[in-house]
Design a protein around this motif. Structure first.
Motif, PDB file in Angstrom:
ATOM      1  N   PHE A  96       6.394   2.659  13.015  1.00 26.08           N
ATOM      2  CA  PHE A  96       6.705   3.971  12.436  1.00 26.08           C
ATOM      3  C   PHE A  96       5.661   4.383  11.402  1.00 26.08           C
ATOM      4  CE2 PHE A  96       8.957   7.012   9.734  1.00 26.08           C
ATOM      5  CZ  PHE A  96       9.432   7.878  10.704  1.00 26.08           C
ATOM      6  N   ILE A  97       5.258   3.445  10.536  1.00 21.51           N
ATOM      7  CA  ILE A  97       4.184   3.728   9.585  1.00 21.51           C
ATOM      8  C   ILE A  97       3.560   2.407   9.161  1.00 21.51           C
ATOM      9  CG2 ILE A  97       5.720   3.687   7.552  1.00 21.51           C
ATOM     10  CD1 ILE A  97       3.967   5.936   6.355  1.00 21.51           C
ATOM     11  N   LEU A  98       2.236   2.417   8.957  1.00 18.74           N
ATOM     12  CA  LEU A  98       1.541   1.229   8.468  1.00 18.74           C
ATOM     13  C   LEU A  98       2.052   0.860   7.077  1.00 18.74           C
ATOM     14  CD1 LEU A  98      -2.126   2.028   9.543  1.00 18.74           C
ATOM     15  CD2 LEU A  98      -0.848  -0.041  10.195  1.00 18.74           C
ATOM     16  N   LEU A  99       2.283  -0.424   6.860  1.00 17.00           N
ATOM     17  CA  LEU A  99       2.752  -0.851   5.551  1.00 17.00           C
ATOM     18  C   LEU A  99       1.719  -0.554   4.467  1.00 17.00           C
ATOM     19  CD1 LEU A  99       4.485  -4.263   6.373  1.00 17.00           C
ATOM     20  CD2 LEU A  99       5.572  -2.149   5.575  1.00 17.00           C
ATOM     21  N   SER A 100       0.454  -0.656   4.801  1.00 15.25           N
ATOM     22  CA  SER A 100      -0.598  -0.363   3.819  1.00 15.25           C
ATOM     23  C   SER A 100      -0.540   1.094   3.374  1.00 15.25           C
ATOM     24  CB  SER A 100      -1.965  -0.682   4.417  1.00 15.25           C
ATOM     25  OG  SER A 100      -2.180   0.059   5.610  1.00 15.25           O
TER      26      SER A 100
END
Length: 316
Positions: free
Chosen positions: A281-285
């Motif tokens: 869903f979204i990059l953790l970075s």
């Protein structure tokens, strides 16, 4: 007496009989008041014939949807079908009666000249759209309406029954779907230690749902992405054949800039496929960057918009 055959003489057989209906009669007093009180369809009580339950249906001013204007429409309808087996059908010969009170006999009509009619789940009613013209019916010398009273009747003969073993389903699309929005504020996000966290259960489209967030990702995306899903709250309660078609939008709020990171999908939810969303869903970075606004003061806010557009269920 005027011609009783009418325009549909090739479709039905009409004759006069001295024998009353064997199975059911409906006496209607103050017949004219049906029209005055806007009763355009009257269903009798249930009666039994051939091992099944039936009703007589009278349209006192004609069935407008069947071009029955200026006539009385008369039908036989099967009742109590909820107790029948899946995909039931039966072939029936029936007769519909109207009492001539002057001569004590009956105008008798047989649909299809003794041709059996097939009653089934999608065709529960058969009859005569133009049983008799209102002009003929109201003529006092004919005896059908005397002192504003008339008598109808029916005979029902079940010729053949067929209870198929096959399966089927019915898809019902929602005419005016309502979009439900659910917002979930997650505090102390960095302290979440479980692999998956679930929101409280909420309702949308007569179904119960919940959101699932995997703070450190799920499956192959563990450690690289935040994973986010919408799921049926208890898919085990669904029939295996039930399908729920919904349009789903999942969002992660940008609390700093009043924006959001989102994804939208249309999906068929079932007991075996009860969730939809994004492993990536979204990059953790990106999610953890302070200037992005997704994680602000260790709080993140996710939301879902659920628009249930249709439900398919197995025939019961």
């Amino acid at each position: 007496m005027a011609n009783l055959l009418g325009d549909d003489m090739d479709e039905i057989a009409r004759y006069v009989s001295d024998v009353p209906p064997a199975h059911y009669t409906v006496k209607i007093e103050s017949f004219s008041l049906l029209a005055k009180n806007c009763v355009d369809r009257y269903e009798s009580g249930e009666f039994e014939a051939g091992g099944y339950k039936w009703k007589l249906v009278v349209h006192p001013l004609g069935n407008k949807s069947k071009n029955g204007d200026d006539h009385i429409s008369l039908y036989l309808a099967i009742a109590g079908t909820d107790s029948l087996q899946t995909n039931w059908e039966m072939f029936v010969i029936y007769r519909l009666f109207l009492l001539d009170q002057n001569n004590d006999n009956y105008l008798t009509v047989e649909d299809g000249k003794m041709k059996p009619r097939r009653f089934r789940g999608m065709k529960k009613e058969w009859g005569i759209d133009k049983y008799i013209s209102l002009k003929e019916f109201n003529e006092s010398s004919n005896g059908y309406l005397v002192d504003d009273t008339c008598v109808f009747g029916a005979e029902v003969f079940v010729c053949k029954e067929n209870f198929k073993g096959g399966k089927g389903e019915c898809l019902s699309m929602v005419k005016s779907p309502i979009i439900h929005k659910h917002i979930w504020k997650i505090d102390n996000f960095s302290k979440l230690d479980a692999e998956c966290h679930e929101s409280r259960i909420f309702n949308a489209g007569d179904q119960k749902w919940k959101l699932r967030v995997y703070p450190n990702g799920r499956g192959s995306c563990k450690g690289s992405h935040l994973s986010f899903f919408l799921a049926l709250a208890d898919p085990t309660t669904l029939h295996p054949a039930t399908k729920i078609y919904a349009e789903v939008t999942l969002r992660l709020q940008d609390q700093e800039h009043s924006k959001h990171h989102s994804g939208k999908v249309s999906y068929w939810f079932t007991a075996s496929n009860p969730e939809v969303g994004g492993l990536r869903f979204i990059l953790l970075s990106k999610f953890r960057q302070p200037n992005m606004g997704f994680l602000l003061k260790d709080v993140c806010i996710v939301e879902a918009e659920v628009n249930v557009l249709g439900v398919a269920n197995a025939f019961s």
